[in-house]
Design an enzyme around this catalytic site. Structure first.
Site, PDB file in Angstrom:
ATOM      1  N   GLU A  79     -15.456 -15.629   4.728  1.00  0.00           N
ATOM      2  CA  GLU A  79     -15.749 -15.143   6.074  1.00  0.00           C
ATOM      3  C   GLU A  79     -15.823 -13.607   6.058  1.00  0.00           C
ATOM      4  OE1 GLU A  79     -12.526 -15.688   8.794  1.00  0.00           O
ATOM      5  OE2 GLU A  79     -13.748 -15.305  10.570  1.00  0.00           O
ATOM      6  N   HIS A  80     -14.750 -12.979   5.546  1.00  0.00           N
ATOM      7  CA  HIS A  80     -14.716 -11.521   5.405  1.00  0.00           C
ATOM      8  C   HIS A  80     -14.662 -11.183   3.922  1.00  0.00           C
ATOM      9  CE1 HIS A  80     -12.545 -12.345   9.264  1.00  0.00           C
ATOM     10  NE2 HIS A  80     -13.332 -11.375   9.708  1.00  0.00           N
TER      11      HIS A  80
ATOM     12  N   GLN B 156      -5.201 -10.061   7.686  1.00  0.00           N
ATOM     13  CA  GLN B 156      -5.770 -11.393   7.823  1.00  0.00           C
ATOM     14  C   GLN B 156      -4.660 -12.433   7.986  1.00  0.00           C
ATOM     15  OE1 GLN B 156      -8.456 -13.545   8.808  1.00  0.00           O
ATOM     16  NE2 GLN B 156      -9.136 -11.571   8.068  1.00  0.00           N
TER      17      GLN B 156
ATOM     18  N   ASP C 132     -13.289  -5.920  12.988  1.00  0.00           N
ATOM     19  CA  ASP C 132     -12.737  -6.873  13.960  1.00  0.00           C
ATOM     20  C   ASP C 132     -12.858  -6.345  15.379  1.00  0.00           C
ATOM     21  OD1 ASP C 132     -11.999  -8.651  12.028  1.00  0.00           O
ATOM     22  OD2 ASP C 132      -9.915  -8.002  11.918  1.00  0.00           O
TER      23      ASP C 132
ATOM     24  N   HIS D 126      -2.846 -13.508  11.349  1.00  0.00           N
ATOM     25  CA  HIS D 126      -3.469 -14.313  12.407  1.00  0.00           C
ATOM     26  C   HIS D 126      -2.697 -15.615  12.647  1.00  0.00           C
ATOM     27  CE1 HIS D 126      -6.969 -12.274  13.882  1.00  0.00           C
ATOM     28  NE2 HIS D 126      -7.298 -11.903  12.664  1.00  0.00           N
TER      29      HIS D 126
ATOM     30  N   HIS E 299     -53.251 -40.674  17.721  1.00  0.00           N
ATOM     31  CA  HIS E 299     -53.263 -39.273  17.292  1.00  0.00           C
ATOM     32  C   HIS E 299     -54.660 -38.906  16.781  1.00  0.00           C
ATOM     33  CE1 HIS E 299     -48.856 -39.650  17.271  1.00  0.00           C
ATOM     34  NE2 HIS E 299     -48.746 -38.362  17.024  1.00  0.00           N
TER      35      HIS E 299
END
Lengths: 439, 439
Positions: A336-337, A268, A370, A271, A429
């Site tokens: 996220e993960h 991770q 991934d 990145h 209406h």
């Protein structure tokens, strides 16, 4: 130990520490707010592209990507170029890409919702019709962060959803094309590729130009200019989430090899420097062993500078007291993960309220997800898993409500509607409903 | 006829006219862009509320809603107040509201998605887990446009989705409370009501204050300040669509009573001067008859001034050549409300690609759907049905991907992931996968 600690590459926290909450909040804090200067530049670009179309896109592209093209024709790729790129790949890459595409397609087929209807006793039919978008736009970052796997993850769900036309933009700074990205576009069934990026690409897809067809939704990550432009055009077109840096939260019961855990965290952290890798365990010895593995393995990494910066700035090894505390941390962080490197991950599942993707057991490295497990790798970041989902087929479809009243149904419902409409002083209406009453 | 035309209350267009496309585009054009002054004021309010919490909310509320309260306690309503408001309603209103709530609940139960999993041959499990939001925030406009039906339409899907806590905000300019709105909040199971509005209410729900709990998603329509604030906090929290003025597109085969059609158009036009009501037919005599009905009935309307302004500014009677042209117009306009006042609406359905809600047959007045048919009345406006859906249970839930690799699965997938990760120069990803290979 104290010596190792002092030169440590990653913060150690413990839930029992008095300042734990503040330290965790500080670690998690991330705001991708664009300043006024960025906003102004983006607004200018959007305005230019809206007014002048292709000409403005060409100008901005020449300027920001250091090109010197004279028309949009030079910024279009043909289907033949995509196909050629695919066939030119080394066999192992071509097969791996095709394998991944097939698995991603198979998983996303499970996400297809169905239209439905039901009929009430008086013959009134209610339901919902699901239809695909006409046209989807996929933003693929250029340069170093140009990932073929992202092309598959964005385009295949659109394809499975039944989108008629998929437009992809990918900037090519200094004219450098990534063949694997083009090959992935070929595999995923992308219809048009334009080598443009930044706010100008978002504007072109949102408003349409002479060459770039207007799309209905823009998906895919990008830098702060792309994110700011997406936020600005939201409403004109749909957009997916505005992505922050990538993160992983690993929970380990202490029984997974420390080297595996360290490498999962690195995968991770590599990145970018803002990426976040956090390990939580109630086993202090395991945390020590992982810390040792981090120190030992870090120098062996190709991207060790990025990893070192990311681990130091945003990484953490957190000691908690027990599983219950670990669960509370998961739901607080809404990662996220989430990697559940524990013996019985199924037992944890019902308690997990917020997570983009859950990697269960010691064998499920995040890297498998991934690339090729099948589920999408475009996931909600920065705690947005509290309210959003992985990119999916549902992002490329929308629903229409169906209401078909029988004469009896219209009469019964008309009585109710009339009372409520008059209660809201909306008498047209009410009268519209009253025309359908059985007298 | 020419004399009637000249004093006509609504534009007549025909697809065969040379300038039809331009005239239609001009009619449909609507952009709710906030100018720089509005943006600046909203940013200031957001900043104040983020920094100073309740104090800033109280100040802004006193200022904009012309109140003089000294603390947030005076801006909270208790469950008892909601319940009292419900029981104090006239019986017909109470029953109509309860009927509507029950029908809305029943319809939305059909929208609940299920979690799913499948197991591959090598034992790898893939799936998706669906979970509700922890906390939803509902914005209800105040003053004249404060509609109890909107409370039901926003809160009930959240409730059906399983949201733990529903927070509602509704401004009370000059301190005026709408009892039907409170009653609807009681019926729909709203947990907290704050009598605040504008950007300050959006900020309070997005960031949380001492009194207002931070929510995970904000839904519901509002004025330009509310819309601008929602756009700004998007990402911190989820938001629904940014709503434009309401619109209806009626398609009629000429066989529905012209008065019914005229009143259906009015029921949209009476919302506000920006509302849009369009009729399309291939039957010129019918268009003439509806135009006559419009002129005749308009003066009888309670809200005739608003209707007249809206019909004149944004209304149209459009003559097309045939059903095929009518279908093309539907998909081009992507209307919020589509009324198919034709003999066989089912035959049209498969061809309709974009519409928020489809009202089928002569008996299904839009007003029935606005209040009590069951489907949601919060619908995508201004052509956004191209990419978005009615508000629904799915807006209050999110999904997590599930990946549980067997040892065999991790080995097979690891080979693929390794090749692709190395192709992307992400070698920590590759090594993390390679640890799980069977050697």
């Amino acid at each position: 130990m104290s010596e190792t600690m002092s030169m440590s590459s990653v913060a150690r926290l413990a839930t029992r520490d008095a300042d734990f909450d503040q330290r965790l909040d500080a670690l998690l804090d991330w705001e991708g707010v664009s300043d006024r200067a960025v906003q102004q530049r983006v607004e200018d670009i959007l305005h230019q592209v809206k007014q002048r179309g292709d000409a403005a896109v060409v100008e901005a592209t020449n300027r920001f990507d250091r090109l010197s093209v004279s028309s949009m024709q030079e910024l279009c790729l043909s289907q033949e170029q995509l196909e050629t790129a695919y066939h030119a790949l080394p066999a192992d890459q071509r097969e791996a890409l095709a394998d991944a595409a097939e698995r991603i397609r198979r998983y996303h087929e499970h996400q297809k919702p169905s239209s439905w209807q039901y009929t009430e006793d008086d013959g009134t039919v209610l339901g919902q019709q699901v239809t695909p978008l006409d046209r989807a736009g996929i933003y693929v970052p250029g340069g170093k962060a140009s990932y073929p796997s992202s092309v598959l993850m964005n385009a295949i769900p659109a394809h499975v959803a039944g989108v008629r036309e998929i437009v992809m933009v990918v900037p090519t700074p200094d004219g450098i094309l990534n063949d694997m990205v083009l090959a992935a576009a070929y595999l995923a069934g992308v219809d048009h590729v334009f080598t443009i990026g930044g706010a100008q690409a978002v504007a072109a897809m949102a408003y349409g130009t002479e060459s770039v067809p207007r799309v209905d939704k823009i998906v895919g990550p990008g830098n702060i200019y792309v994110a700011t432009a997406k936020r600005a055009v939201f409403g004109q077109v749909g957009i997916d989430m505005i992505a922050g840096p990538s993160e992983i939260l690993v929970i380990c019961d202490g029984q997974t090899h420390p080297d595996w855990i360290a490498m999962d965290l690195f995968s991770q952290a590599e990145h970018d420097e803002d990426a976040q890798a956090i390990l939580v365990s109630w086993d202090e010895e395991h945390l020590n062993a992982v810390e040792e593995a981090i120190e030992r393995l870090m120098p062996t990494l190709e991207r060790h500078e990025i990893v070192r910066a990311s681990m130091r700035k945003r990484g953490a090894l957190i000691q908690c007291e027990n599983q219950q505390e670990a669960l509370a941390l998961i739901n607080r962080i809404a990662p996220e993960h989430l990697e559940l490197s524990v013996s019985d991950p199924d037992a944890w599942l019902p308690e997990i309220r917020h997570a983009g993707a859950i990697f269960m057991g010691r064998y499920t490295a995040e890297a498998l997800g991934d690339y090729c497990a099948g589920p999408n790798h475009v996931l909600p970041t920065s705690g947005t898993a509290r309210f959003s989902s992985p990119l999916g087929v549902y992002d490329f479809q929308k629903r229409s409500s169906i209401i078909h009243c029988s004469a009896d149904g219209a009469s019964t419902l008309g009585e109710v509607a009339s009372v409520l409409a008059r209660g809201e002083s909306l008498t047209a209406h009410a009268r519209s409903a009253e025309y359908r009453l059985k007298r």
